[in-house]
Motif scaffolding. Structure first.
Motif, PDB file in Angstrom:
ATOM      1  N   LEU A 130       0.829  -1.208   0.000  1.00  0.00           N
ATOM      2  CA  LEU A 130       0.000   0.000   0.000  1.00  0.00           C
ATOM      3  C   LEU A 130       0.864   1.258   0.000  1.00  0.00           C
ATOM      4  CD1 LEU A 130      -2.913  -0.919   2.423  1.00  0.00           C
ATOM      5  CD2 LEU A 130      -3.105  -0.323   0.002  1.00  0.00           C
ATOM      6  N   TYR A 131       1.967   1.211   0.723  1.00  0.00           N
ATOM      7  CA  TYR A 131       2.867   2.369   0.729  1.00  0.00           C
ATOM      8  C   TYR A 131       3.521   2.560  -0.636  1.00  0.00           C
ATOM      9  CZ  TYR A 131       7.030   5.142   1.711  1.00  0.00           C
ATOM     10  OH  TYR A 131       8.018   6.098   1.655  1.00  0.00           O
ATOM     11  N   LEU A 132       4.043   1.478  -1.214  1.00  0.00           N
ATOM     12  CA  LEU A 132       4.731   1.607  -2.495  1.00  0.00           C
ATOM     13  C   LEU A 132       3.783   2.003  -3.618  1.00  0.00           C
ATOM     14  CD1 LEU A 132       7.205  -1.398  -2.334  1.00  0.00           C
ATOM     15  CD2 LEU A 132       7.778   1.020  -2.313  1.00  0.00           C
ATOM     16  N   GLN A 133       2.531   1.518  -3.585  1.00  0.00           N
ATOM     17  CA  GLN A 133       1.599   1.893  -4.638  1.00  0.00           C
ATOM     18  C   GLN A 133       1.170   3.358  -4.524  1.00  0.00           C
ATOM     19  OE1 GLN A 133      -2.246   2.228  -4.765  1.00  0.00           O
ATOM     20  NE2 GLN A 133      -1.962   2.983  -2.675  1.00  0.00           N
ATOM     21  N   SER A 134       1.509   3.986  -3.424  1.00  0.00           N
ATOM     22  CA  SER A 134       1.192   5.409  -3.225  1.00  0.00           C
ATOM     23  C   SER A 134       2.333   6.321  -3.628  1.00  0.00           C
ATOM     24  CB  SER A 134       0.846   5.654  -1.747  1.00  0.00           C
ATOM     25  OG  SER A 134      -0.207   4.826  -1.328  1.00  0.00           O
ATOM     26  N   THR A 135       3.365   5.740  -4.243  1.00  0.00           N
ATOM     27  CA  THR A 135       4.555   6.495  -4.619  1.00  0.00           C
ATOM     28  C   THR A 135       4.886   6.224  -6.092  1.00  0.00           C
ATOM     29  OG1 THR A 135       6.142   4.739  -4.095  1.00  0.00           O
ATOM     30  CG2 THR A 135       5.412   6.141  -2.261  1.00  0.00           C
ATOM     31  N   PRO A 136       5.775   7.007  -6.698  1.00  0.00           N
ATOM     32  CA  PRO A 136       6.163   6.753  -8.097  1.00  0.00           C
ATOM     33  C   PRO A 136       7.173   5.615  -8.250  1.00  0.00           C
ATOM     34  CG  PRO A 136       6.362   9.092  -7.540  1.00  0.00           C
ATOM     35  CD  PRO A 136       6.232   8.339  -6.248  1.00  0.00           C
ATOM     36  N   MET A 137       6.955   4.511  -7.562  1.00  0.00           N
ATOM     37  CA  MET A 137       7.822   3.348  -7.682  1.00  0.00           C
ATOM     38  C   MET A 137       7.246   2.385  -8.725  1.00  0.00           C
ATOM     39  SD  MET A 137      10.380   3.949  -5.685  1.00  0.00           S
ATOM     40  CE  MET A 137      11.188   2.452  -5.131  1.00  0.00           C
ATOM     41  N   THR A 138       8.010   1.355  -9.087  1.00  0.00           N
ATOM     42  CA  THR A 138       7.636   0.488 -10.206  1.00  0.00           C
ATOM     43  C   THR A 138       6.975  -0.818  -9.775  1.00  0.00           C
ATOM     44  OG1 THR A 138       9.815  -0.580 -10.243  1.00  0.00           O
ATOM     45  CG2 THR A 138       9.541   1.415 -11.567  1.00  0.00           C
ATOM     46  N   GLU A 139       6.900  -1.092  -8.477  1.00  0.00           N
ATOM     47  CA  GLU A 139       6.393  -2.387  -8.022  1.00  0.00           C
ATOM     48  C   GLU A 139       4.960  -2.645  -8.473  1.00  0.00           C
ATOM     49  OE1 GLU A 139      10.110  -2.258  -6.191  1.00  0.00           O
ATOM     50  OE2 GLU A 139       8.588  -0.678  -6.306  1.00  0.00           O
ATOM     51  N   ALA A 140       4.075  -1.672  -8.309  1.00  0.00           N
ATOM     52  CA  ALA A 140       2.671  -1.884  -8.661  1.00  0.00           C
ATOM     53  C   ALA A 140       2.493  -2.081 -10.164  1.00  0.00           C
ATOM     54  CB  ALA A 140       1.829  -0.703  -8.183  1.00  0.00           C
ATOM     55  N   VAL A 141       3.268  -1.360 -10.957  1.00  0.00           N
ATOM     56  CA  VAL A 141       3.195  -1.518 -12.417  1.00  0.00           C
ATOM     57  C   VAL A 141       3.582  -2.936 -12.806  1.00  0.00           C
ATOM     58  CG1 VAL A 141       4.005  -0.655 -14.636  1.00  0.00           C
ATOM     59  CG2 VAL A 141       3.746   0.932 -12.720  1.00  0.00           C
ATOM     60  N   ALA A 142       4.676  -3.423 -12.245  1.00  0.00           N
ATOM     61  CA  ALA A 142       5.130  -4.779 -12.559  1.00  0.00           C
ATOM     62  C   ALA A 142       4.131  -5.824 -12.082  1.00  0.00           C
ATOM     63  CB  ALA A 142       6.491  -5.023 -11.917  1.00  0.00           C
ATOM     64  N   LEU A 143       3.580  -5.657 -10.890  1.00  0.00           N
ATOM     65  CA  LEU A 143       2.623  -6.622 -10.365  1.00  0.00           C
ATOM     66  C   LEU A 143       1.387  -6.710 -11.247  1.00  0.00           C
ATOM     67  CD1 LEU A 143       2.896  -5.865  -6.546  1.00  0.00           C
ATOM     68  CD2 LEU A 143       3.491  -8.017  -7.659  1.00  0.00           C
ATOM     69  N   ALA A 144       0.910  -5.571 -11.739  1.00  0.00           N
ATOM     70  CA  ALA A 144      -0.256  -5.578 -12.625  1.00  0.00           C
ATOM     71  C   ALA A 144       0.041  -6.372 -13.889  1.00  0.00           C
ATOM     72  CB  ALA A 144      -0.654  -4.145 -12.971  1.00  0.00           C
ATOM     73  N   ALA A 145       1.217  -6.164 -14.457  1.00  0.00           N
ATOM     74  CA  ALA A 145       1.585  -6.876 -15.691  1.00  0.00           C
ATOM     75  C   ALA A 145       1.749  -8.376 -15.432  1.00  0.00           C
ATOM     76  CB  ALA A 145       2.863  -6.282 -16.266  1.00  0.00           C
ATOM     77  N   TRP A 146       2.402  -8.743 -14.324  1.00  0.00           N
ATOM     78  CA  TRP A 146       2.586 -10.166 -14.016  1.00  0.00           C
ATOM     79  C   TRP A 146       1.245 -10.877 -13.857  1.00  0.00           C
ATOM     80  CZ3 TRP A 146       6.440  -9.584  -9.317  1.00  0.00           C
ATOM     81  CH2 TRP A 146       7.629  -9.020  -9.771  1.00  0.00           C
ATOM     82  N   MET A 147       0.352 -10.273 -13.071  1.00  0.00           N
ATOM     83  CA  MET A 147      -0.941 -10.894 -12.827  1.00  0.00           C
ATOM     84  C   MET A 147      -1.777 -10.954 -14.096  1.00  0.00           C
ATOM     85  SD  MET A 147      -0.876 -11.891  -9.691  1.00  0.00           S
ATOM     86  CE  MET A 147       0.801 -12.317 -10.172  1.00  0.00           C
ATOM     87  N   ALA A 148      -1.602  -9.983 -14.985  1.00  0.00           N
ATOM     88  CA  ALA A 148      -2.315 -10.017 -16.266  1.00  0.00           C
ATOM     89  C   ALA A 148      -1.837 -11.184 -17.116  1.00  0.00           C
ATOM     90  CB  ALA A 148      -2.122  -8.695 -17.013  1.00  0.00           C
ATOM     91  N   VAL A 149      -0.536 -11.400 -17.165  1.00  0.00           N
ATOM     92  CA  VAL A 149       0.009 -12.536 -17.923  1.00  0.00           C
ATOM     93  C   VAL A 149      -0.527 -13.849 -17.368  1.00  0.00           C
ATOM     94  CG1 VAL A 149       2.098 -13.795 -18.553  1.00  0.00           C
ATOM     95  CG2 VAL A 149       2.104 -11.303 -18.592  1.00  0.00           C
ATOM     96  N   LEU A 150      -0.503 -14.007 -16.063  1.00  0.00           N
ATOM     97  CA  LEU A 150      -0.969 -15.251 -15.448  1.00  0.00           C
ATOM     98  C   LEU A 150      -2.457 -15.465 -15.714  1.00  0.00           C
ATOM     99  CD1 LEU A 150      -0.554 -17.736 -13.726  1.00  0.00           C
ATOM    100  CD2 LEU A 150      -0.730 -16.297 -11.671  1.00  0.00           C
ATOM    101  N   TYR A 151      -3.238 -14.420 -15.568  1.00  0.00           N
ATOM    102  CA  TYR A 151      -4.690 -14.537 -15.821  1.00  0.00           C
ATOM    103  C   TYR A 151      -4.953 -14.952 -17.263  1.00  0.00           C
ATOM    104  CZ  TYR A 151      -9.560 -13.213 -16.457  1.00  0.00           C
ATOM    105  OH  TYR A 151     -10.904 -13.213 -16.774  1.00  0.00           O
ATOM    106  N   CYS A 152      -4.239 -14.358 -18.205  1.00  0.00           N
ATOM    107  CA  CYS A 152      -4.443 -14.677 -19.619  1.00  0.00           C
ATOM    108  C   CYS A 152      -4.071 -16.129 -19.931  1.00  0.00           C
ATOM    109  CB  CYS A 152      -3.624 -13.739 -20.498  1.00  0.00           C
ATOM    110  SG  CYS A 152      -4.216 -12.032 -20.502  1.00  0.00           S
TER     111      CYS A 152
END
Length: 515
Positions: A130-152
């Protein structure tokens, strides 16, 4: 179908509400740009638009471009740039997407609403994320992409549709342009498609591999075109390997886990436990066997790949992690432990799903409470390893940034020009509200190199701001006219734990003090 859509809508509302509350809290507390990397990501995006030489080449190297491109949507706004929200808002949106994909994939593989809500709860309520997703860090961007690949890939297994192969490849390109873990995923997903495709298996795998590889190939071409070295991001002076090699030349001290698989595994597991909490680690250990019982091996294998990548990176990639749990001194890259959070959340979801229809809700409640126990027992930021690291490691930087920004905002006049280094110093100009177009930095390569290498001929900026010692400070000191210094030190800002920031002002010959 209606029931699943209603659940997805409820998950979306819950994630959006949670993200908005967390981002607002972090912003109001002034924590948005505690991480030096957050400041850098924000300013890299800004300089693409706001620079003496704006354009594509300002994206730079080492850090992959997608987070910066997402930040471009908002960073043109001065208020959003100065506050850091231009980078925090895209990160928050990606957090929401990551949670939705995680919820949907666990619901399908575990065939349980209780399991899906459990996985989502332990994922989305993790205070480090929650802290990292509130900042301009890259963790949330990467997590969204990873979970999208797995879901697909899960949807492909069910439908065998070529479209899901294409969508998975697009998500994989997003992953490979967010973090280098995305590169590591491509061969494993390709192999999975070969085994799970019932028809045209090699054709579908080849289609995915060809499209997914466009991300890494683009970045190799980018580095070759701009830096004449396709692997500049890997072995250049600003890469993790380059920085580590420079440090070795100075002190000769190797970090914990360097070329030692046992220590590399140990330090990553320590970081993962501190990021996710001991309660979730315990629950997920039991959930792992529940997943195997349900024959849901692929989500577990896929989610285990990013942690394996980090162990490999610690071992041979020049990527250290420092956490106090192993008696190491200080904090560094502890956030990499969050790479294990999707794996732990998926396994926790399988454990809750094992309760069945009757006991699923009670099992979910127990798993969520146990998983969140460390944060419930100690509900304060000091218990969040990522926040702790960002606060401690930024104290000196925040102090000299604020002091220097106060000087520049009071004394600088638009159009005078500033010779500086980009990096951490860019925070001074963001905080003081000075456009990056007013600065001459490494990104303006030709003009900056001329000013630094031949300051008596090509250094015309009214101000020089740099660390002591640095190339720009040396340029200011060596610029003379008729034997007199052309630049005079007007402010020296010294803070414990950081090199001094020196601010020089140019004087014309007729203004120079006579001997």
């Amino acid at each position: 179908m209606r029931h699943s859509r209603a659940e997805a809508a409820l998950a979306l509302v819950g994630l959006a509400t949670l993200s908005a509350i967390a981002t607002t809290l972090v912003y109001r507390q002034g924590w948005t740009l505690y991480f030096g990397d957050a400041e850098a990501h924000l300013n890299i995006a800004r300089r693409v638009l706001d620079s003496r030489t704006p354009g594509y080449d300002q994206i730079g190297t080492v850090w992959l471009p997608l987070p910066h491109l997402l930040t471009l949507v908002l960073v043109w706004n001065d208020g959003l740039w100065r506050s850091g929200l231009a980078g925090a808002i895209p990160s928050s949106i990606c957090f929401i997407l990551a949670g939705l994909f995680l919820f949907a994939l666990v619901r399908r593989t575990a065939e349980s609403s209780s399991g899906a809500w459990t996985a989502l709860a332990v994922f989305a309520l993790n205070p480090n994320l929650l802290y990292l997703q509130s900042t301009p860090m890259t963790e949330a961007v990467a997590l969204a992409a990873w979970m999208a690949v797995l879901y697909c890939t899960i949807r492909f297994r069910e439908s065998q549709s070529w479209w899901w192969v294409i969508i998975a490849a697009v998500a994989s390109v997003a992953a490979s342009l967010s973090r280098y873990e995305g590169w590591f995923l491509i061969p494993f997903v390709t192999a999975h498609l070969v085994f799970k495709a019932r028809t045209h298996r090699f054709g579908k795998a080849l289609l995915f591999a060809s499209l997914a590889s466009l991300g890494p190939l683009y970045w190799l071409a980018h580095n070759w075109w701009l830096y004449s070295n396709a692997f500049e991001f890997y072995n250049g002076p600003y890469s993790a390997k380059g920085i580590y090699a420079a440090g070795l030349r100075v002190n000769g001290q190797r970090y914990f886990g360097d070329h030692d698989w046992y220590k590399a595994s140990l330090v990553f597991c320590a970081a993962a436990r501190l990021c996710s909490g001991w309660g979730l680690a315990v629950s997920s250990a039991a959930g792992f066997f529940c997943g195997l019982w349900k024959r849901a091996l692929w989500p577990i294998v896929f989610a285990a790949l990013p942690p394996l990548f980090y162990v490999w990176s610690i071992h041979s990639g020049g990527t250290p992690i420092v956490v106090p749990a192993l008696g190491l001194n200080g904090f560094y890259n502890s956030r990499y432990g969050l790479a294990a959070l999707p794996l732990l959340a998926i396994c926790a979801g399988f454990l809750a799903a094992a309760g069945g229809r009757r006991g699923g809700r009670w099992a979910a409640a127990v798993v969520v409470v146990v998983g969140l126990m460390p944060w419930l027992a100690e509900p304060k930021p000091d218990a969040w390893i990522t926040w702790q690291e960002s606060r401690r490691n930024s104290e000196a930087r925040r102090a000299w940034t604020t002091a220097s920004a106060a000087v520049m905002s009071a004394e600088y006049h638009r159009g005078e020009g500033i010779l500086t280094n980009f990096g951490d110093l860019a925070g001074i100009f963001r905080e003081s509200g000075i456009s990056l177009r007013e600065t001459l930095h490494e990104g303006n390569s030709v003009e900056w190199n001329a000013a630094v290498l031949s300051p008596e001929m090509f250094l015309h900026e009214a101000w020089v701001v740099g660390f002591e010692p640095s190339d720009v400070v040396r340029a200011a000191r060596s610029a003379t006219v008729r034997g007199f210094p052309r630049y005079h030190l007007v402010h020296r800002i010294a803070v414990t734990g950081a090199p001094a920031v020196e601010i020089y002002r140019r004087y014309e010959f007729y203004e120079l003090p006579r001997p």
